[in-house]
Structures are given as structure tokens and as C-alpha cells.
Scaffold this motif. Structure first.
Motif, PDB file in Angstrom:
ATOM      1  N   GLU A  89      -9.914  57.975  29.362  1.00  0.00           N
ATOM      2  CA  GLU A  89      -9.135  59.015  30.069  1.00  0.00           C
ATOM      3  C   GLU A  89      -9.243  60.350  29.345  1.00  0.00           C
ATOM      4  O   GLU A  89      -9.363  61.402  29.975  1.00  0.00           O
ATOM      5  N   ARG A  90      -9.213  60.297  28.007  1.00  0.00           N
ATOM      6  CA  ARG A  90      -9.333  61.526  27.213  1.00  0.00           C
ATOM      7  C   ARG A  90     -10.657  62.225  27.544  1.00  0.00           C
ATOM      8  O   ARG A  90     -10.704  63.428  27.749  1.00  0.00           O
ATOM      9  N   GLU A  92     -12.439  61.837  30.269  1.00  0.00           N
ATOM     10  CA  GLU A  92     -12.394  62.285  31.663  1.00  0.00           C
ATOM     11  C   GLU A  92     -11.690  63.634  31.746  1.00  0.00           C
ATOM     12  O   GLU A  92     -12.151  64.547  32.441  1.00  0.00           O
ATOM     13  N   ASP A  93     -10.563  63.756  30.999  1.00  0.00           N
ATOM     14  CA  ASP A  93      -9.810  65.016  30.992  1.00  0.00           C
ATOM     15  C   ASP A  93     -10.660  66.139  30.415  1.00  0.00           C
ATOM     16  O   ASP A  93     -10.690  67.248  30.938  1.00  0.00           O
ATOM     17  N   GLY A  96     -13.171  67.245  32.874  1.00  0.00           N
ATOM     18  CA  GLY A  96     -12.515  68.033  33.924  1.00  0.00           C
ATOM     19  C   GLY A  96     -12.326  69.463  33.481  1.00  0.00           C
ATOM     20  O   GLY A  96     -12.596  70.399  34.228  1.00  0.00           O
ATOM     21  N   ILE A  97     -11.920  69.638  32.206  1.00  0.00           N
ATOM     22  CA  ILE A  97     -11.731  70.992  31.676  1.00  0.00           C
ATOM     23  C   ILE A  97     -13.075  71.702  31.625  1.00  0.00           C
ATOM     24  O   ILE A  97     -13.205  72.843  32.042  1.00  0.00           O
TER      25      ILE A  97
END
Ligand SMILES: N=c1c2ncn([C@@H]3O[C@H](COP(=O)(O)OP(=O)(O)OP(=O)(O)O)[C@@H](O)[C@H]3O)c2ncn1[C@@H]1O[C@H](COP(=O)(O)O)[C@@H](O)[C@H]1O
Length: 140
Positions: A89-90, A92-93, A96-97
Motif C-alpha cells: 500500500e505504501r 501504491e500511495d 499515486g503521488i
């Protein structure tokens, strides 16, 4: 997928202390991390060989074995599935940024200040060449 891996992980934890004579998982824990790592590497190699040979069904079967052996190694290393999901998830975030950031502007090509001399016109500078009979000669 994460649900079935969570269930597999719990099954591995539950089997860890069973009789090694009847439980493959208990046997792996008895043999230790080096044996687990070897099993995991063997399954990974089987997956890549089947994939390269275009055997999709075998890739599926070997992948299930690979994931089983991975969960066994996680359990031995004290890693929980949620630790891995958190890291995913980290990432993925972060991605995204990165996708939202403005694209870097390309710098323009440098413009030559002097016209280039053509090769046919000969070298631009006189070069020193090998001396003949002890004398230093110059050549165009
Ligand atoms: N999910 C799995 C699982 N996936 C794959 N495997 C086994 O791992 C094997 C793949 O490893 P190998 O290629 O090394 O097997 P092998 O060719 O028979 O060689 P050996 O290990 O016998 O030397 C498969 O043939 C399966 O038997 C699994 N063994 C157990 N589980 C689960 O683990 C839990 C605990 O099971 P036990 O280990 O039997 O107590 C249960 O929920 C099981 O369903």
C-alpha cells in the motif's frame, strides 16, 4: 488473493507444532529456515521454467506451491501477511503521488555557435605524427 493468503498463513501457523511425521509444514519448521528457503527457491525456478516453456497450467500449480512456501518462510521470519500488504500500500500511495507530480520540462537542444566544418575540408588542426629518421614532421 490476500484473503486466501491470510487463511494459508493461519493454516501454516496452526500446523507449525504438529507432528512432523504427518505435517509437511511441521517438517519444514523442524528443518529450519535454510530448508524453507531452498524449497521456496526450487518452486520459484519451477514457475519460471514453466512460464518460459509456455505451460500456463503448470505455472498456476507451481505458483500455488510457491505461495505456500513463501508463507512458511514469512512465518519463520516473524513476518505477517499484513506487513507485506502495508508495504504494498505504501508503494501504491507513492506511485499515486508520482503520477500526480508535473512532468519535467525537456531542455531545448543547444544551438551551435559556429558552422561545423565538413570532413572533406580536412582536419581542423594540424596533428603531430610519428617522426621519421629522427626528425619531427607535421602533417595536415
Ligand atoms: N497449501 C499448502 C500447500 N501447497 C503446497 N503444498 C505442498 O508442497 C508441495 C510442493 O513442494 P515440493 O515440490 O517440495 O513437494 P514434493 O515434490 O512432494 O517434495 P517433498 O517436499 O515431499 O520433498 C506440494 O506437492 C504440496 O504437497 C502444501 N502443503 C500444505 N499446504 C497447506 O498447509 C496447511 C498445513 O498442511 P500440512 O503441512 O500438511 O500440515 C494446510 O492448510 C495445507 O492445505
Amino acid at each position: 488473493m490476500s484473503d486466501s493468503l491470510e487463511r494459508l498463513y493461519q493454516a501454516v501457523i496452526a500446523a507449525r507444532d504438529l507432528d512432523p511425521a504427518t505435517s509437511r509444514t511441521a517438517r519444514l519448521f523442524q528443518r529450519g529456515p535454510a530448508k524453507m528457503a531452498k524449497k521456496l527457491a526450487e518452486e520459484a525456478i519451477e514457475v519460471v521454467i514453466d512460464a518460459v516453456n509456455g505451460k500456463a497450467d503448470a505455472v498456476v500449480r507451481e505458483s500455488a506451491d510457491l505461495l505456500y512456501n513463501l508463507t512458511v518462510l514469512w512465518a519463520a521470519a516473524g513476518v505477517k501477511p499484513e506487513d507485506v500488504w502495508r508495504e504494498m500500500e505504501r508503494r501504491e500511495d507513492l506511485l499515486g503521488i508520482a503520477e500526480k507530480l508535473p512532468k519535467p520540462v525537456k531542455s531545448p537542444k543547444p544551438v551551435p555557435t559556429k558552422p561545423l566544418r565538413k570532413a572533406a575540408a580536412g582536419p581542423a588542426v594540424r596533428r603531430r605524427i610519428v617522426a621519421l629518421e629522427g626528425r619531427s614532421l607535421r602533417k595536415r
